[in-house]
Design a protein around this motif. Structure first.
Motif, PDB file in Angstrom:
ATOM      1  N   VAL A 446       0.842  -1.202   0.000  1.00 44.87           N
ATOM      2  CA  VAL A 446       0.000   0.000   0.000  1.00 44.87           C
ATOM      3  C   VAL A 446       0.876   1.249   0.000  1.00 44.87           C
ATOM      4  O   VAL A 446       0.614   2.229  -0.714  1.00 44.87           O
ATOM      5  CB  VAL A 446      -0.951  -0.002   1.201  1.00 44.87           C
ATOM      6  CG1 VAL A 446      -1.664   1.336   1.337  1.00 44.87           C
ATOM      7  CG2 VAL A 446      -1.958  -1.141   1.074  1.00 44.87           C
ATOM      8  N   SER A 447       1.948   1.220   0.795  1.00 44.59           N
ATOM      9  CA  SER A 447       2.853   2.369   0.869  1.00 44.59           C
ATOM     10  C   SER A 447       3.507   2.643  -0.481  1.00 44.59           C
ATOM     11  O   SER A 447       3.612   3.795  -0.919  1.00 44.59           O
ATOM     12  CB  SER A 447       3.924   2.125   1.933  1.00 44.59           C
ATOM     13  OG  SER A 447       4.861   3.180   1.969  1.00 44.59           O
ATOM     14  N   LEU A 448       3.964   1.583  -1.159  1.00 41.25           N
ATOM     15  CA  LEU A 448       4.576   1.752  -2.474  1.00 41.25           C
ATOM     16  C   LEU A 448       3.570   2.275  -3.501  1.00 41.25           C
ATOM     17  O   LEU A 448       3.873   3.146  -4.308  1.00 41.25           O
ATOM     18  CB  LEU A 448       5.163   0.423  -2.945  1.00 41.25           C
ATOM     19  CG  LEU A 448       6.409  -0.084  -2.207  1.00 41.25           C
ATOM     20  CD1 LEU A 448       6.736  -1.511  -2.627  1.00 41.25           C
ATOM     21  CD2 LEU A 448       7.598   0.833  -2.488  1.00 41.25           C
ATOM     22  N   ALA A 449       2.361   1.716  -3.472  1.00 40.39           N
ATOM     23  CA  ALA A 449       1.347   2.124  -4.448  1.00 40.39           C
ATOM     24  C   ALA A 449       0.926   3.571  -4.253  1.00 40.39           C
ATOM     25  O   ALA A 449       0.607   4.266  -5.229  1.00 40.39           O
ATOM     26  CB  ALA A 449       0.139   1.203  -4.350  1.00 40.39           C
ATOM     27  N   ASN A 450       0.914   4.029  -3.023  1.00 38.39           N
ATOM     28  CA  ASN A 450       0.500   5.408  -2.741  1.00 38.39           C
ATOM     29  C   ASN A 450       1.650   6.403  -2.860  1.00 38.39           C
ATOM     30  O   ASN A 450       1.468   7.593  -2.628  1.00 38.39           O
ATOM     31  CB  ASN A 450      -0.108   5.507  -1.346  1.00 38.39           C
ATOM     32  CG  ASN A 450      -1.483   4.857  -1.279  1.00 38.39           C
ATOM     33  OD1 ASN A 450      -2.175   4.740  -2.287  1.00 38.39           O
ATOM     34  ND2 ASN A 450      -1.882   4.433  -0.078  1.00 38.39           N
ATOM     35  N   ASN A 451       2.857   5.897  -3.215  1.00 40.10           N
ATOM     36  CA  ASN A 451       4.037   6.753  -3.274  1.00 40.10           C
ATOM     37  C   ASN A 451       4.094   7.532  -4.595  1.00 40.10           C
ATOM     38  O   ASN A 451       5.049   7.481  -5.350  1.00 40.10           O
ATOM     39  CB  ASN A 451       5.311   5.914  -3.108  1.00 40.10           C
ATOM     40  CG  ASN A 451       6.552   6.781  -3.022  1.00 40.10           C
ATOM     41  OD1 ASN A 451       6.517   7.868  -2.453  1.00 40.10           O
ATOM     42  ND2 ASN A 451       7.652   6.298  -3.592  1.00 40.10           N
ATOM     43  N   SER A 452       3.023   8.224  -4.887  1.00 42.47           N
ATOM     44  CA  SER A 452       2.959   9.050  -6.088  1.00 42.47           C
ATOM     45  C   SER A 452       1.875  10.093  -5.883  1.00 42.47           C
ATOM     46  O   SER A 452       0.867   9.843  -5.213  1.00 42.47           O
ATOM     47  CB  SER A 452       2.631   8.199  -7.327  1.00 42.47           C
ATOM     48  OG  SER A 452       2.425   9.020  -8.450  1.00 42.47           O
ATOM     49  N   ARG A 453       2.087  11.262  -6.441  1.00 42.30           N
ATOM     50  CA  ARG A 453       1.075  12.316  -6.330  1.00 42.30           C
ATOM     51  C   ARG A 453      -0.011  12.175  -7.378  1.00 42.30           C
ATOM     52  O   ARG A 453      -0.997  12.894  -7.351  1.00 42.30           O
ATOM     53  CB  ARG A 453       1.744  13.686  -6.466  1.00 42.30           C
ATOM     54  CG  ARG A 453       2.698  14.033  -5.338  1.00 42.30           C
ATOM     55  CD  ARG A 453       3.431  15.322  -5.633  1.00 42.30           C
ATOM     56  NE  ARG A 453       4.350  15.188  -6.762  1.00 42.30           N
ATOM     57  CZ  ARG A 453       5.022  16.208  -7.280  1.00 42.30           C
ATOM     58  NH1 ARG A 453       4.871  17.422  -6.800  1.00 42.30           N
ATOM     59  NH2 ARG A 453       5.840  16.018  -8.294  1.00 42.30           N
ATOM     60  N   TYR A 454       0.192  11.240  -8.296  1.00 44.70           N
ATOM     61  CA  TYR A 454      -0.729  11.110  -9.425  1.00 44.70           C
ATOM     62  C   TYR A 454      -1.434   9.762  -9.347  1.00 44.70           C
ATOM     63  O   TYR A 454      -0.785   8.722  -9.334  1.00 44.70           O
ATOM     64  CB  TYR A 454       0.042  11.228 -10.739  1.00 44.70           C
ATOM     65  CG  TYR A 454       0.881  12.488 -10.793  1.00 44.70           C
ATOM     66  CD1 TYR A 454       0.318  13.692 -11.166  1.00 44.70           C
ATOM     67  CD2 TYR A 454       2.230  12.454 -10.438  1.00 44.70           C
ATOM     68  CE1 TYR A 454       1.076  14.849 -11.201  1.00 44.70           C
ATOM     69  CE2 TYR A 454       2.997  13.604 -10.481  1.00 44.70           C
ATOM     70  CZ  TYR A 454       2.412  14.807 -10.852  1.00 44.70           C
ATOM     71  OH  TYR A 454       3.155  15.951 -10.869  1.00 44.70           O
ATOM     72  N   SER A 455      -2.756   9.785  -9.297  1.00 48.98           N
ATOM     73  CA  SER A 455      -3.476   8.521  -9.136  1.00 48.98           C
ATOM     74  C   SER A 455      -4.869   8.608  -9.750  1.00 48.98           C
ATOM     75  O   SER A 455      -5.604   9.566  -9.515  1.00 48.98           O
ATOM     76  CB  SER A 455      -3.589   8.157  -7.649  1.00 48.98           C
ATOM     77  OG  SER A 455      -4.212   9.211  -6.933  1.00 48.98           O
TER      78      SER A 455
END
Length: 843
Positions: A446-455
């Motif tokens: 979850v931490s890796l997947a959320n490690n972006s400002r673009y989603s």
């Protein structure tokens, strides 16, 4: 078979070279020795290429000159005008697109504002019927739309055909329902006003309906501003909507450079802006809109895919291909980052590398290709540059090793990617390059997947559904797919979050994006129209607030096997009335449709023959009765399409009914003796001559002033005498034949006895019919000599071909006995049965 047996193979290579301006053909021969086993193991699928003839024909019809679509028509000046050339996936110029001037932009805004004031006043039911008509109309142009999308954007043609266009149709159908119920479901709300839809070149075709359908359902009018390179697709959609009966000014398209975006967004008549494209330009649109306008943004994104240890790895690998290289990866929900749990990381990587080596490269119209070439060479270059950068940073790139050339080389960057690298953190428009990394625990994933400002979206793969749902709940995205990808529906909201945008598309949330409380003024009451400008007339029928409603779209499909079928090629032809105005769309059949119809006729004819003359007569009487019940309707339709007076149209219907009654009455009356006396007294035999149906009769109808009577005059005797018919109606006027299909539906005529395949090319389908071995006879009109000669030459199988000499031969001007005898001879085959006699009186 001995797979080690040596084979000597001569390979001949042929290629073309240009020498001093001349194109020369060169060939060379090379002998190769190989084993049978090596040949079979190295065999691969060849290209299966479809054409883009429909899209090319549409562009050619427009003289390859396009321009803004304002007030229901294209605005293209005859003189020199500024514009740009659209380059297609074949790297060849497709069309010249005129750039809209500031005056034309102002005119577009004015006409849209005027249309809004009238469109919003329409009854919800009337708007619902318009949306329904658009959906039906798009269904009849699936192939044209998909070809245009592939030609302009360079995506594989199957993607828009199997995803974009069906999604568009679903969007309009769904929002026709919202238009119908909007007063009850959104009491106290009203349309926001004018909607501006801004798209980029990489915006998929379906996204256009995400803008247009909900806006029209709410009562808004729409101005589309596509990327200058993707303008033909938006212009085609606007023209199809206009053909479906959408009132002028309700949907407009402005073409030009990006500076028009700011001009449109700042227009004070605009109350809603929807933008699909890059984040950089999306920020500009958001900042320049201002003035309290509602804005929906869907922009660049990083799309993670989390693969748990309980996942079906084969399905997950296939999903990567389906998502990462769908639409060339140029959509914000294409998979960009794969996070695989460490326990299955090695297995997943190995499977992925095997799949990567089997992906096929090909052009947009190669049905067997997985990845093609984009219209912009820069995209392929960007992919290669990114791959090279990852290699320099120590990552292992899984690719098939083929030289990229003009194609996008599919690649997976395996491991070694720092979560803080710019690839994951910065705004990079999606490229079909996938980053593959591992994780240990679900929290880390979850931490890796959320490690972006673009989603925008994400997917989770695993058989532990409770864990998958818990992960989905923690992901900061607008959509999460569990064990699937690329799932959309008009009833389900979809949208971006964080730096990828805001606002929702679809569902009730999507409708609210285009509504404002009634206490809020939706559009400025001032209406400025430049000199020479046009606005819709409120007195016109489509904008009337009386009981006058838009005509419900009537889909004229093919008719075979007792059912109305959509054409195999998903194409239609436009039929005009006697004034040259669009009247209806007719399904355009192809070779496969003819083969299907012949197969249905072949199955139905034996049972129809055994039913006997009496039952066939009763069905023909019933046919005539049902035609009589629709006499008034047919009279009106014939008058409109052919320009008949009411008396002339009514007379033709009466003659059709009389013809059906005539053949019902004489079905069991043989005009030719069915028994013969013994040829010679001493032969001691009797002879019985039976007249049996020919079987399946193929009919190619001529162009005639009485198309309905011609069809009935041909069909009635053929089916009355036990035959099944496959008819290709007149190319110029196919509708009367298709009207008969609906009468046949209600007249107990067995499925497959009557089959009608309409076409825009009589010669092509007539040739298929003539060559078909299961067609037992062919009937043609001698009035079209050239076509008859070509079809006669095309008929390789031995079958009788009847050329009727003129319309009179199949009409009612000749004596009834001549008419009866002629058709009886052409519809039947005689069979002589010789029976010896003897016994008591033998001597």
């Amino acid at each position: 078979m001995n797979v080690e047996r040596l084979l000597s193979i001569d390979l001949i290579y042929r290629y073309r070279v240009r020498v001093e301006g001349r194109l020369l053909s060169v060939s060379c021969k090379m002998a190769v020795t190989a084993t049978v086993g090596s040949v079979f193991s190295s065999m691969d699928y060849g290209p299966v290429v479809e054409d883009c003839s429909l899209a090319e024909a549409w562009l050619t019809k427009k003289s390859r000159k396009l321009g803004p679509f304002v007030n229901g028509r294209f605005v293209i000046s005859d003189g020199k005008s500024e514009g740009f050339v659209v380059i297609g996936q074949n790297s060849l110029p497709l069309a010249f697109v005129k750039e809209a001037t500031k005056e034309e932009v102002h005119l577009c805004s004015s006409t849209s504002t005027a249309a809004y004031k009238l469109w919003n006043e329409l009854k919800p039911y009337a708007r619902a019927r318009h949306l329904y008509n658009i959906a039906r109309h798009l269904q009849q142009h699936v192939t044209l739309l998909s070809q245009m999308e592939a030609l302009v954007r360079g995506v594989q043609a199957r993607d828009p055909r199997e995803w974009d266009v069906p999604g568009m149709v679903r969007m309009f159908y769904h929002h026709a329902g919202w238009a119908q119920t909007i007063d009850s479901e959104f009491d106290g709300w009203t349309a926001g006003g004018i909607v501006i839809g801004i798209t980029s070149r990489t915006t998929p075709l379906q996204a256009l309906s995400w803008i247009v359908a909900p806006a029209l359902a709410c009562g808004c009018t729409v101005i589309l501003k596509p990327s200058q390179h993707a303008a033909p697709v938006a212009l085609l959609l606007a023209e199809l909507c206009s053909q479906a009966g959408l009132p002028d000014g309700v949907l407009s398209v402005i073409t030009g450079k990006e500076d028009l975006v700011q001009l449109l967004a700042e227009n004070r008549f605009v109350q809603k802006v929807t933008y699909f494209g890059s984040t950089e330009r999306g920020r500009i649109v958001s900042q320049t809109s201002g003035h309290g306008k509602s804005v929906t943004l869907l922009m660049s994104s990083r799309t993670p895919m989390i693969v748990l240890e309980s996942a079906d790895l084969d399905s997950a690998c296939e999903a990567v291909v389906e998502s990462a290289w769908f639409n060339q990866g140029q959509v914000p929900w294409a998979v960009t980052d794969i996070y695989v749990q460490q326990s299955v990381y090695k297995s997943f990587t190995e499977k992925m590398e095997v799949i990567m080596k089997k992906l096929r490269l090909g052009n947009a119209f190669d049905k067997m290709a997985d990845v093609g070439c984009p219209c912009e060479v820069q995209i392929a270059d960007d992919v290669q540059n990114l791959i090279n950068k990852m290699k320099k940073e120590g990552s292992r790139v899984s690719e098939d090793g083929r030289p990229p050339g003009k194609f996008i080389v599919p690649a997976v960057v395996v491991g070694g990617t720092d979560p803080d690298t710019y690839v994951l953190k910065e705004d990079i428009w999606p490229l079909p390059v996938v980053m593959l990394n591992s994780f240990r625990t679900a929290k880390e994933a979850v931490s890796l997947a959320n490690n972006s400002r673009y989603s925008v979206a994400a997917s989770v793969w695993g058989q532990d559904f409770s864990l998958a749902e818990e992960i989905a709940d923690q992901l900061k995205v607008g959509t999460v797919w569990i064990n699937c990808v690329n799932k959309f529906d008009a009833a389900i909201p979809f949208g971006a979050s964080r730096q990828s945008g805001y606002g929702r598309i679809g569902g009730k949330e999507g409708i609210l994006e285009y509504l404002v409380p009634k206490s809020v003024s939706g559009v400025s009451s001032d209406l400025e129209i430049p000199e020479g400008g046009e606005v819709p007339d409120k007195k016109s029928e489509v904008f009337s607030d009386s009981d006058a409603l838009p005509k419900i779209d009537r889909t004229y499909k093919l008719f075979y096997g007792g059912a109305h079928k959509r054409p195999d090629g998903n194409t239609s032809i436009l039929v005009n009335d006697h004034l040259g105005k669009p009247y209806a769309l007719v399904a355009n059949g192809n070779r496969k449709d003819v083969r299907n119809a012949v197969e249905a006729a072949q199955k139905a004819q034996p049972g129809w023959k055994k039913s006997g003359p009496h039952l066939r007569a009763q069905i023909l009487y019933y046919f005539a009765e049902n035609l009589g019940l629709r006499q008034k309707e047919f009279t009106i339709e014939l008058s409109r399409i052919l320009g008949y007076t009411e008396e002339e149209a009514n007379e033709e219907i009466l003659q059709c009914i009389e013809c059906l009654f005539y053949w019902a009455g004489v079905t069991d009356k043989n005009p030719i003796s069915s028994s013969q006396p013994p040829p010679l007294p001493e032969s001691k035999v009797n002879v019985i001559v039976n007249h049996e149906p020919v079987g399946v009769i193929g009919v190619v109808c001529p162009s005639t002033s009485t198309p309905l009577l011609t069809c009935v005059s041909i069909l009635a005797p053929a089916i009355a005498l036990g035959n099944a018919v496959v008819m290709i109606p007149s190319q110029n006027c196919p509708l009367p034949a298709l009207w008969l299909c609906q009468v046949a539906d209600t007249s107990d005529l067995p499925g497959g006895v009557l089959n009608i395949i309409s076409t825009g090319d009589t010669k092509t389908l007539g040739t298929v019919l003539a060559r078909h071995h299961d067609v037992n006879a062919l009937w043609l009109s001698h009035t079209e000599n050239k076509l008859c000669n070509e079809l006669e030459h095309a008929s390789k199988s031995m079958k009788p071909i009847w050329f009727w000499r003129n319309e009179v031969d199949i009409g009612w001007e000749v004596p009834r006995k001549v008419y009866h005898t002629e058709f009886y001879l052409r519809s039947t085959l005689s069979k002589a049965i010789w029976k010896p006699i003897g016994g008591m009186f033998g001597n």
